[in-house]
Design a protein around this motif. Structure first.
Motif, short mmCIF file in Angstrom:
data_model
loop_
_atom_site.label_atom_id
_atom_site.label_comp_id
_atom_site.label_asym_id
_atom_site.label_seq_id
_atom_site.Cartn_x
_atom_site.Cartn_y
_atom_site.Cartn_z
N THR A 1 -10.37 -7.40 2.55
CA THR A 1 -9.16 -7.06 1.81
C THR A 1 -9.35 -5.74 1.07
O THR A 1 -8.50 -4.84 1.15
N ASN B 1 -7.34 -2.33 1.79
CA ASN B 1 -6.56 -1.70 0.73
C ASN B 1 -7.02 -0.27 0.47
O ASN B 1 -6.22 0.64 0.26
N ASN C 1 4.23 -2.27 -0.77
CA ASN C 1 4.71 -3.27 -1.74
C ASN C 1 5.23 -4.52 -1.05
O ASN C 1 5.13 -5.63 -1.57
N LYS D 1 3.09 -7.57 -0.75
CA LYS D 1 2.65 -8.17 -2.00
C LYS D 1 1.50 -7.41 -2.63
O LYS D 1 0.59 -7.97 -3.22
N LYS D 2 1.56 -6.11 -2.44
CA LYS D 2 0.56 -5.26 -3.09
C LYS D 2 1.34 -4.28 -3.95
O LYS D 2 2.51 -3.99 -3.67
N THR E 1 -7.67 -9.27 -10.07
CA THR E 1 -7.00 -8.34 -9.17
C THR E 1 -8.02 -7.49 -8.42
O THR E 1 -9.05 -7.11 -8.98
N GLN F 1 -3.96 -5.63 -5.79
CA GLN F 1 -3.58 -6.87 -5.09
C GLN F 1 -4.21 -8.04 -5.82
O GLN F 1 -5.42 -8.02 -6.11
#
Lengths: 121, 624
Positions: free
Chosen positions: B46, B50, B237, B240-241, B287, B311
């Motif tokens: 993740t 990201n 976005n 869900k980021k 986060t 995230q």
């Protein structure tokens, strides 16, 4: 007491009957013979013997029945049964109850006969 | 001595529970570690993803800004502008014309005093640039170009297309930079004139021989530059980021669709230490923070800004759910193993135990034993087989029994027939024997006999004696007559038996023990001792001794007849008391069988042993 006895021999075997009669006569007794039961009974009536030797296995009437008849005629009769081993237990037991004197077995010896006669006759 | 260890037999159910428990524990442990590994991997993945996204967005932003810089740069290439600027330079008197005005000049208003300034606002360059600005604004549907003007080589504003501006720019840092033929990219700053954040670009205007002739300055709204970035952020976005853009001081330029949402710098800004990276930080919730800083693109040397993707780490929460599931499923597994074990024990183990009891009962010959049906099909088929086996065994036993009975009956019938025949023959022989016996008696007594003839007669007498004994044997055995009981002295009877047997001189016969009076059939019992003594005599070849011992034991009279003879061959020991078993040529094989019959008729027993050869007769002494 008379030393000389009257002996009745009943046997269907003639050879043995004659030999036995010869031996007993040799002892100095009077011997009568019969060849079957019926003959034996009629001889008994005639001669009233002091002692009777009776074979069991005989034709017409066997030794037991002849013994029973004789005992009926003469309750004091002295009878010796000549038996191997008793062929008919009931009749043997009955004979014992009717004051059978004794029984002897074939082949019997001179001494046996002599002893029996001296004892009972 | 070492004793073997007794192992308790395992029960199927325990075994099952244990193995399933181990299975589930292994699964749980494995799952736990796998889970741990997976969670870490998921975190790493993740964060990396990201970070890559942040890099891309930052790069896009740098590239976009660079492209915008290039767009405005193109204005300096316009020939008309270059010509007008050169013209301005020729007509410009730096001594009189380069005096700062009292107020800024405004592109929207007229009426400035200097004649030169009239030209500034109403000349071809201004028109040209104004057209460009209008087109540009229309494109964005927003007033994006805040200021656009051109100065001559002396720094005087000679063409203002939009906005407000000082007349003299020569003292400005950016102007100095362009005078040195450099492109100036200004920092982002809030301009209260336009109530917007703007960024200023300034370009040197060069003539054909690449000499500096003027400067073009453009101030644009930040929104123009961030247009592409906002699009990118929207996409991210959606997953869900949260995409955040920070300036070089950590202030938030853009977050979650809003420009300048807050005036305070991001709290984690101090953790941003390199060009790009990732870390975990607890904001409202744990986060994942991934970031990438501006590194510029081509002519654009970078803004010093940082793109951050936030995230919530709850994306890995589902893994935590999984962990709980592992635990639950392990517990459920172990519990169900226990239940399964108990159930199996009930349905399998106990029927098996019943079956084993049934087998034991069967083994003891109880063919009526039945086992109730089980609810398990396999167990039932075993029970059925057992019951069938039971029925078959029952039939088999019955058949065997009746077969044995039939055999015995046939044998008995044959023996009875033979016995009767033998008895009849034996009896019939007695008369001729009697005749011979009496004949010999008569001869002995009525003639004088030569001693040699006397011996012949003695032999004949012995022959007759033997024959009559054998005949007696047969009759004794065949005819079981009632006992004529009376008290008899054992001593007397035994001595009488010894006398009636002709004993060779080489054999010594001894009677030991105190006399006992027993109740028996004298004639029959004498036959027993005659037979036993005869057997002993016949077993002794030459010298020998026969010892007869009389004793009492347990209310019985015990008579032992021991001899020094050859004993009984091993092969006939077990059959010694059975009829027609003999080792002698002269024997009928009925002697010992008769003895046994007679003794048993008296309630006694007879036993035999070899080495030394002893026959033991036991006869009960009646109480009193």
């Amino acid at each position: 007491m008379d030393y000389r006895k009257i002996i009745l021999l009943v046997d269907d075997d003639v050879d043995l009957l004659e030999n036995t009669a010869f031996m007993i006569k040799g002892m100095g007794h009077d011997v009568f013979t019969a060849r079957d039961g019926e003959d034996g009974i009629s001889k008994y009536k005639d001669v009233k013997p002091n002692l009777t030797f009776m074979d069991i296995r005989m034709p017409k009437m066997d030794g037991y029945d002849a013994f029973f008849k004789i005992k009926q005629i003469d309750p004091a009769a002295k009878v010796i049964l000549i038996t191997a081993y008793n062929q008919d237990e009931k009749k043997y037991l009955k004979a014992k109850s009717m004051s059978l004197l004794d029984s002897i077995s074939k082949p019997y010896s001179f001494e046996t006969l002599e002893g029996i006669i001296n004892k009972y006759a | 001595m070492q004793k073997g260890r007794h192992k308790t037999p395992l029960r199927i159910s325990y075994l099952l529970i244990a193995s399933i428990t181990v299975l589930f524990l292994t699964y749980a442990i494995h799952s736990y570690f796998t889970y741990d590994f997976t969670v870490n991997e998921a975190k790493k993945t993740t964060l990396l993803r990201n970070q890559a996204q942040a890099n891309n967005i930052m790069q896009d932003l740098d590239k976009y800004i660079d492209q915008k810089i290039a767009d405005f740069h193109d204005l300096t290439q316009i020939r008309q502008i270059q010509t007008r600027v050169a013209e301005s330079n020729r007509n410009f008197d730096p001594d009189s014309d380069l005096t700062e005005l009292d107020s800024q000049i405004d592109a929207a208003a007229d009426g400035k005093t200097t004649p030169f300034l009239k030209d500034v606002l109403k000349n071809e360059i201004s028109d040209e640039l104004r057209d460009f600005a209008t087109a540009y604004n229309n494109e964005y549907n927003y007033d994006v170009i805040k200021e656009l003007f051109v100065t001559n080589q002396y720094g005087a504003n000679i063409a203002l297309a939009s906005g407000k501006s000082d007349y003299v720019q020569a003292d400005e840092e950016w102007w100095q930079a362009t005078k040195n033929k450099q492109i100036y990219v200004g920092p982002m700053k809030f301009d209260s004139n336009y109530n917007d954040h703007v960024m200023t670009f300034a370009y040197p205007i060069l003539d054909d021989s690449s000499d500096y002739i003027g400067t073009l300055s453009v101030s644009v709204s930040l929104r123009v530059l961030l247009q592409e970035f906002v699009n990118d952020a929207d996409v991210v976005n959606a997953a869900k980021k949260t995409v955040v853009l920070l300036d070089e001081n950590g202030n938030v330029l853009f977050e979650n669709g809003n420009f300048f949402p807050t005036e305070t710098p991001k709290e984690y800004f101090s953790s941003i230490t390199s060009d790009n990276g990732s870390f975990e930080y607890t904001l409202a919730s744990p986060t994942f923070v991934s970031y990438a800083s501006s590194i510029g693109y081509k002519d654009f040397s970078g803004s010093g800004w940082t793109v951050v993707i936030e995230q919530e780490s709850s994306v890995v929460d589902e893994f935590e759910e999984l962990e709980k599931n592992f635990l639950t499923s392990t517990l459920i597994g172990i519990t169900s193993a226990a239940i399964l074990g108990v159930t199996l024990s009930y349905f399998v183990t106990s029927p098996l135990a019943k079956l084993s009891k049934l087998t034991m009962r069967l083994g003891k010959g109880d063919f009526e034993a039945k086992t109730p049906k089980s609810r398990i099909a396999e167990i039932n088929s075993i029970i059925d087989s057992f019951n069938e086996m039971e029925v078959s065994l029952k039939k088999l036993f019955k058949t065997e029994k009746s077969l044995a009975e039939a055999n015995a009956r046939i044998k008995n019938e044959r023996l009875t027939a033979i016995g009767e025949l033998a008895a009849s023959m034996a009896h019939d022989m007695k008369n001729p024997l009697g005749t011979i016996q009496s004949g010999m008696d008569i001869i002995k007594r009525n003639t004088t006999i030569d001693p040699q003839i006397g011996e012949v007669i003695q032999r004949m007498e012995r022959a007759v004696s033997r024959m009559s004994h054998q005949v007696e044997d047969v009759l004794n055995f065949v005819r079981i007559t009632p006992l004529s009981l009376r008290p008899v002295s054992l001593n007397t009877m035994i001595n009488s038996a010894i006398k009636s047997v002709e004993t060779p001189k080489a054999i010594q016969v001894v009677v030991q023990g105190d006399d006992i009076t027993i109740t028996c059939d004298e004639k029959k019992m004498e036959i027993v001792f005659i037979n036993l003594i005869l057997n002993s005599i016949q077993s002794i070849a030459g010298q020998g001794k026969i010892t007869i011992r009389i004793s009492k034991a347990n209310g019985n009279a015990v008579i032992e007849i021991e001899d020094t003879g050859s004993g009984v061959p091993q092969s006939v020991i077990s059959d010694i008391f059975k009829p027609l078993v003999t080792t002698k040529q002269k024997g009928t094989g009925l002697g010992l069988a008769s003895c046994k019959n007679i003794i048993e008729q008296h309630g006694g027993s007879i036993k035999f042993q070899n080495n030394p050869t002893i026959f033991t007769v036991t006869i009960p002494i009646p109480a009193n």
